[in-house]
Write an enzyme that holds these catalytic residues in place. Sequence first.
Site, mmCIF file in Angstrom:
data_model
loop_
_atom_site.group_PDB
_atom_site.id
_atom_site.type_symbol
_atom_site.label_atom_id
_atom_site.label_comp_id
_atom_site.label_asym_id
_atom_site.label_seq_id
_atom_site.Cartn_x
_atom_site.Cartn_y
_atom_site.Cartn_z
ATOM 1 N N CYS A 50 -18.220 -22.689 18.724
ATOM 2 C CA CYS A 50 -18.635 -21.297 18.686
ATOM 3 C C CYS A 50 -19.036 -20.861 20.093
ATOM 4 O O CYS A 50 -19.195 -21.677 20.986
ATOM 5 C CB CYS A 50 -19.801 -21.102 17.721
ATOM 6 S SG CYS A 50 -19.409 -21.539 16.018
ATOM 7 N N GLY A 87 -23.054 -14.715 36.312
ATOM 8 C CA GLY A 87 -23.864 -13.986 35.360
ATOM 9 C C GLY A 87 -23.382 -12.578 35.096
ATOM 10 O O GLY A 87 -23.734 -11.974 34.099
ATOM 11 N N ASP A 285 -18.427 -4.563 30.545
ATOM 12 C CA ASP A 285 -17.591 -4.404 29.357
ATOM 13 C C ASP A 285 -18.297 -5.041 28.165
ATOM 14 O O ASP A 285 -19.011 -6.039 28.292
ATOM 15 C CB ASP A 285 -16.187 -4.981 29.555
ATOM 16 C CG ASP A 285 -16.169 -6.462 29.863
ATOM 17 O OD1 ASP A 285 -17.133 -6.953 30.480
ATOM 18 O OD2 ASP A 285 -15.197 -7.133 29.497
#
Length: 396
Positions: A50, A87, A285
């Site tokens: 995940c 980051g 985004d």
Amino acid sequence: MGDYQQDPMVHLELTGNTGLVLRRPFDPTAHDLDASFRLTRFADLKGRCCKVPKEVLEKLVSSLQQDYMQDPDQPFMPITSPRIGIGLDCSVIPLRHGGLCMVQTTDFFYPIVDDPYMMGKIACANVLSDLYAMGVTECDNMLMLLAVSTKMIEKERDVVIPLIMRGFKDSALEAGTSVTGGHSVVNPWCTIGGVATTICQQNEFIVPDNAVVGDVLVLTKALGTQVAVNAHQWLDQSERWNRIKLVVSEEDVRKAYHRAMDSMSRLNRVAARLMHKYNAHGATDVTGFGLLGHAQTLASHQKNEVSFVIHNLPVIAKMAAVAKACGNMFQLLQGHSAETSGGLLICLPREQAAAYCKDIEKQEGCQAWIIGIVEKGSRTARIIDKPRVIEVPAKD
């Protein structure tokens, strides 16, 4: 063109060799595959990895960021301030020559739609989106990263993988770039992604740290893609379908699914170009950590003491109701539902935001929305308790 007008699920596709062509949704039987074939099943195997939780990722990123900053004498240091590089959406690397920078990003993920060609397009658009979030509109080169599932039989592999690769390539061509290499492996899970690189001058990218009090927040794509693709998968799963069928019809789900595919495969290139025209102060985004997760990251990197407050949530039609019927498992209205290849979240001067939204709709035929404000604060982001949900029509 008559068939296109009669069938809302037919897509107009721009390809490098043949120009504008009509393309119908993927039909497994047309390729001699079993009618029950679903590409998304190769992303849902037992033990599947995940996404790393946001708080864990931030700790890892923080330690890596400190490693770079603690050695100022390191040659060719890849970042010049804590706000550029690790980051954020891209790394920005000052080059040795001519005052140029290399802006670079990478991403990959599992199949989320069952049309292999569209999956390739979405994967490519998703990679490029990080460049666009920095206001970079030109990509010089792309690499493709591909893992073929060991669970695919030979026939499935020979049909599906070329279609994924073609979709990826066509999206790159639409972006004005090309795929010149990459890497492929076999893996229990099918994955698709890549690397996007551009060399540019400093005025070609927008460092996302200049939001000021009074700015507004603009979002360029509707939310709810994760809900839409999951609801579509549940059409084949009676137990899950029974949980949502009272609030949504099969036709509603299929329309939302195709709206989501169209949205995820649409490049954010025009949105990025208009960031320069309308003096954007920064953007990111919206992808795997949801609207609020990415808003918080963007807010935390601001130079000024500001905070983001989100009042409006544009959501693909009926998907808010589906999310609620699922017991809020997606956390859509709380801003935590994952989006794949989502829109840009942009800080714009208040007096320019409406013109930005009008311009993007004129150029692309797609809406953008003012969803919040920038106020004085401690570099945080939040969604108000009862945000206004804007129902965005699904595919007609």
